[in-house]
Motif scaffolding. Structure first.
Motif, PDB file in Angstrom:
ATOM      1  N   UNK A 111     -53.376   2.085  95.441  1.00 15.39           N
ATOM      2  CA  UNK A 111     -53.008   1.387  94.186  1.00 15.39           C
ATOM      3  C   UNK A 111     -52.842   0.212  94.946  1.00 15.39           C
ATOM      4  N   UNK A 112     -52.625  -1.620  93.812  1.00 16.44           N
ATOM      5  CA  UNK A 112     -52.997  -2.341  93.622  1.00 16.44           C
ATOM      6  C   UNK A 112     -50.906  -2.623  93.850  1.00 16.44           C
ATOM      7  N   UNK A 113     -50.809  -4.041  94.291  1.00 11.35           N
ATOM      8  CA  UNK A 113     -49.828  -4.720  94.895  1.00 11.35           C
ATOM      9  C   UNK A 113     -49.354  -5.348  93.343  1.00 11.35           C
ATOM     10  N   UNK A 114     -47.461  -4.963  93.416  1.00 10.24           N
ATOM     11  CA  UNK A 114     -47.408  -5.664  92.021  1.00 10.24           C
ATOM     12  C   UNK A 114     -46.749  -7.098  92.609  1.00 10.24           C
TER      13      UNK A 114
ATOM     14  N   UNK B  86     -43.020   0.721  97.738  1.00 12.95           N
ATOM     15  CA  UNK B  86     -42.089   1.254  97.424  1.00 12.95           C
ATOM     16  C   UNK B  86     -42.755   0.602  95.718  1.00 12.95           C
ATOM     17  N   UNK B  87     -42.032   1.799  94.882  1.00 12.46           N
ATOM     18  CA  UNK B  87     -41.687   1.491  93.407  1.00 12.46           C
ATOM     19  C   UNK B  87     -41.318   0.601  93.269  1.00 12.46           C
ATOM     20  N   UNK B  88     -41.523  -0.672  91.943  1.00 13.42           N
ATOM     21  CA  UNK B  88     -40.783  -1.634  91.433  1.00 13.42           C
ATOM     22  C   UNK B  88     -40.156  -0.828  90.242  1.00 13.42           C
ATOM     23  N   UNK B  89     -39.151  -0.189  90.653  1.00  7.49           N
ATOM     24  CA  UNK B  89     -37.641   0.428  90.007  1.00  7.49           C
ATOM     25  C   UNK B  89     -36.392  -0.196  89.948  1.00  7.49           C
ATOM     26  N   UNK B  90     -36.756  -0.854  88.010  1.00  8.71           N
ATOM     27  CA  UNK B  90     -35.898  -1.618  87.984  1.00  8.71           C
ATOM     28  C   UNK B  90     -35.121  -2.843  89.161  1.00  8.71           C
ATOM     29  N   UNK B  91     -34.150  -2.630  89.467  1.00  6.45           N
ATOM     30  CA  UNK B  91     -34.069  -3.948  89.904  1.00  6.45           C
ATOM     31  C   UNK B  91     -33.085  -3.564  91.979  1.00  6.45           C
TER      32      UNK B  91
ATOM     33  N   UNK C 247     -45.043  -5.180 106.823  1.00 10.47           N
ATOM     34  CA  UNK C 247     -45.662  -5.271 105.830  1.00 10.47           C
ATOM     35  C   UNK C 247     -45.062  -4.830 103.674  1.00 10.47           C
ATOM     36  N   UNK C 248     -44.510  -4.456 102.991  1.00  5.02           N
ATOM     37  CA  UNK C 248     -44.339  -4.256 102.271  1.00  5.02           C
ATOM     38  C   UNK C 248     -44.744  -4.361 100.665  1.00  5.02           C
ATOM     39  N   UNK C 249     -44.768  -3.071 100.622  1.00  6.81           N
ATOM     40  CA  UNK C 249     -46.323  -3.253  99.083  1.00  6.81           C
ATOM     41  C   UNK C 249     -45.213  -2.865  97.970  1.00  6.81           C
ATOM     42  N   UNK C 250     -44.892  -3.795  96.887  1.00  6.42           N
ATOM     43  CA  UNK C 250     -43.932  -2.777  95.226  1.00  6.42           C
ATOM     44  C   UNK C 250     -45.427  -2.537  94.541  1.00  6.42           C
ATOM     45  N   UNK C 251     -45.296  -1.581  93.749  1.00  6.81           N
ATOM     46  CA  UNK C 251     -46.259  -1.314  93.431  1.00  6.81           C
ATOM     47  C   UNK C 251     -45.649  -0.486  92.193  1.00  6.81           C
ATOM     48  N   UNK C 252     -46.198  -0.729  90.767  1.00  9.32           N
ATOM     49  CA  UNK C 252     -46.030  -0.220  89.803  1.00  9.32           C
ATOM     50  C   UNK C 252     -45.890   1.594  89.583  1.00  9.32           C
ATOM     51  N   UNK C 253     -44.431   1.527  88.757  1.00 11.69           N
ATOM     52  CA  UNK C 253     -44.711   3.325  89.133  1.00 11.69           C
ATOM     53  C   UNK C 253     -45.391   3.623  87.543  1.00 11.69           C
TER      54      UNK C 253
END
Length: 389
Positions: free
Chosen positions: A117-120, A58-63, A78-84
Motif C-alpha cells: 500500500x501507499x500511504x495517503x 486504516x482507510x481514509x473513509x469520509x471523516x 506508526x499509522x498509515x492512512x490508505x485510499x479505499x
C-alpha cells in the motif's frame, strides 16, 4: 529500519471500527477486535494489542477515521492512512469477494504487512484548517447558487420579465426592489417617486427616474400568474433572506482564510488571476508540494491530465480531462483561468489563437488551467514571487 512484529488493519465505520492483527508471517493474532468510535473504544484497541513493534493502517473513509488516527498518533504509534481504492483493487483480485468488516480489516492488515500500500497524505494541522474552510466555503457557495435558482424559478411564475430589468437579477437594486415590492401588481400600485428614491439609493445614483418608469411599465404588462401570490411573496422573502445570510457567512470565512494565507510563507497571490481565496484552496488541497516530484503528478492529482485511449494500432486523438483526484483543486484552477488570462496578455493571446483555430472555449480554458498549474508548481517549489517572462 524498524522491524515491525504486528500489523493492524482497521476497517472504519461511523459508530464502530473493526481491527485485525497479523504477525510478521501473516498469521492472525487472536480474533478481530470490534470497538466503539470513542475514547473508551480507542483505549480498548490500544491496550489489547501486544506492546511490541506494531504498525496500524486504516482507510481514509469520509471523516470517521480522523479521531482514531489522532488518538494513535498522540500515542506515538506508526499509522498509515490508505485510499479505499487500494483495498478495493486487492479485493477484486480475490476469487472469493467476501466483504465484511472483519474481512476488510484483514485485507488492510495484509496489504500493510506485505508493504503493498501507499500511504495517503495527511496534512498538518494548519493546512487541514485551510482545507476544511475552503471546502466548507465551496459548499456554502453552492447553496447560494441553488437558492438563487429557486428564487428565479419563483419569479418565472409570477414576474418572468424581472430578470431582464437588471444586468444581474441579484444586484443590490434588484434585491431592494424584491424586498419592498416583489410582485408586479405591487410595483404598479407603488408610488413612482418612492420607487425612484428606492432605486437611486440602492444603486448609489446610477438608476434615475427613467428606470423606475421602465420597471412600472414592464410590471403593468407582466404575464406572470396571479395564482398563489401570497405563497410567492413569502418564498421570495425567505429565499432572499437565506441568500444574504449565507453570503455573510461566506464573507466571514473568506476573512478568516485571508488571515491564514497571510500567515503562510507563500507567493501564490503574485500569480495573475490568483486571489487570496484561490490561493487558500491551492494551499489546502496541495499541502506539501514536495510530495510531487514532477508537475505531471500534480496535474494528475488535480484531475486535469489527459486520458489516454489506445488499443492495438489505434490511438485516440480526442482525449479528455481525467477528472480524477481533487475536485476542489480542479474547480479552483478552472475559476482562476478566466481572470488569469484577462490579466496576462500572453494567456489572452493564447486563448484567442486557439479559438481562431476552432478549439472549443472549454478546451482552451482547460489548457490555461494546465499552464496556471505549472506556474503554481514552480512558485511553491522555489518559494519565490512570480516573475513574468
Amino acid at each position: 529500519m524498524k522491524v515491525y512484529m504486528f500489523f493492524i488493519g482497521v476497517d472504519i465505520g461511523k459508530n464502530h471500527h473493526e481491527a485485525t492483527v497479523l504477525d510478521s508471517v501473516g498469521k492472525p493474532v487472536g480474533n478481530s477486535i470490534r470497538f466503539n468510535n470513542d475514547e473508551e473504544g480507542f483505549r480498548q484497541l490500544w491496550e489489547t494489542i501486544p506492546a511490541q513493534p506494531r504498525q496500524f493502517a486504516m482507510e481514509g473513509t469520509g471523516h470517521y477515521w480522523l479521531n482514531l488516527y489522532t488518538f494513535l498518533v498522540s500515542k506515538e504509534e506508526k499509522v498509515l492512512v490508505i485510499n479505499p481504492i487500494q483495498t478495493e483493487a486487492f479485493r477484486r483480485g480475490q476469487i472469493r469477494r467476501t466483504k465484511t468488516d472483519r474481512r476488510d480489516s484483514w485485507v488492510i492488515a495484509e496489504l500493510l504487512r506485505t508493504n503493498a500500500v501507499h500511504a495517503s497524505y495527511v496534512p498538518e494541522q494548519r493546512v487541514q484548517q485551510i482545507r476544511d474552510l475552503t471546502r466548507f466555503r465551496f459548499g456554502l457557495v453552492d447553496q447560494v447558487s441553488d437558492l438563487k435558482r429557486q428564487l428565479l424559478a419563483v419569479l418565472d411564475r409570477v414576474f418572468p420579465e424581472f430578470e431582464k430589468l437588471f444586468s444581474d437579477p441579484f444586484i443590490r437594486s434588484a434585491r431592494e426592489l424584491l424586498r419592498t415590492v416583489p410582485l408586479p401588481e405591487e410595483i404598479v400600485n407603488f408610488d413612482l417617486s418612492e420607487l425612484s428614491t428606492l432605486l437611486a439609493e440602492a444603486s448609489r445614483g446610477r438608476f434615475k427616474d427613467t428606470k423606475a418608469q421602465e420597471i412600472k411599465k414592464v410590471a403593468g404588462c407582466s404575464v406572470g400568474t396571479r395564482f398563489s401570490q401570497d405563497a410567492a411573496r413569502l418564498q421570495i422573502r425567505c429565499l432572499l433572506e437565506h441568500i444574504e445570510f449565507l453570503e455573510v457567512q461566506i464573507a466571514d470565512i473568506e476573512a478568516q482564510l485571508e488571515e491564514l494565507v497571510q500567515n503562510q510563507d507563500q507567493y501564490l497571490c503574485t500569480i495573475p488571476g490568483i486571489s487570496t481565496t484561490t490561493a487558500a484552496v491551492l494551499l489546502g488541497e496541495i499541502g506539501d508540494i514536495n510530495r510531487f516530484e514532477k508537475v505531471e503528478q500534480l496535474a494528475a492529482y488535480a484531475g486535469i491530465d489527459p486520458t489516454t485511449v489506445q488499443s492495438g494500432e489505434f490511438t485516440g486523438t480526442k482525449n479528455h480531462m481525467s477528472k480524477r483526484g481533487s475536485p476542489y483543486l480542479r474547480r479552483a484552477l478552472w475559476l482562476a483561468a478566466t481572470p488569469a488570462r484577462k490579466n496576462d496578455p500572453g494567456l489572452q493571446a493564447f486563448y484567442e489563437k486557439k479559438l481562431a483555430e476552432g478549439k472549443h472555449p472549454s478546451t482552451v480554458t482547460g489548457a490555461i488551467c494546465r499552464r496556471l498549474l505549472n506556474r503554481v508548481f514552480v512558485i511553491l517549489k522555489e518559494q519565490r514571487p512570480y516573475e513574468k517572462l
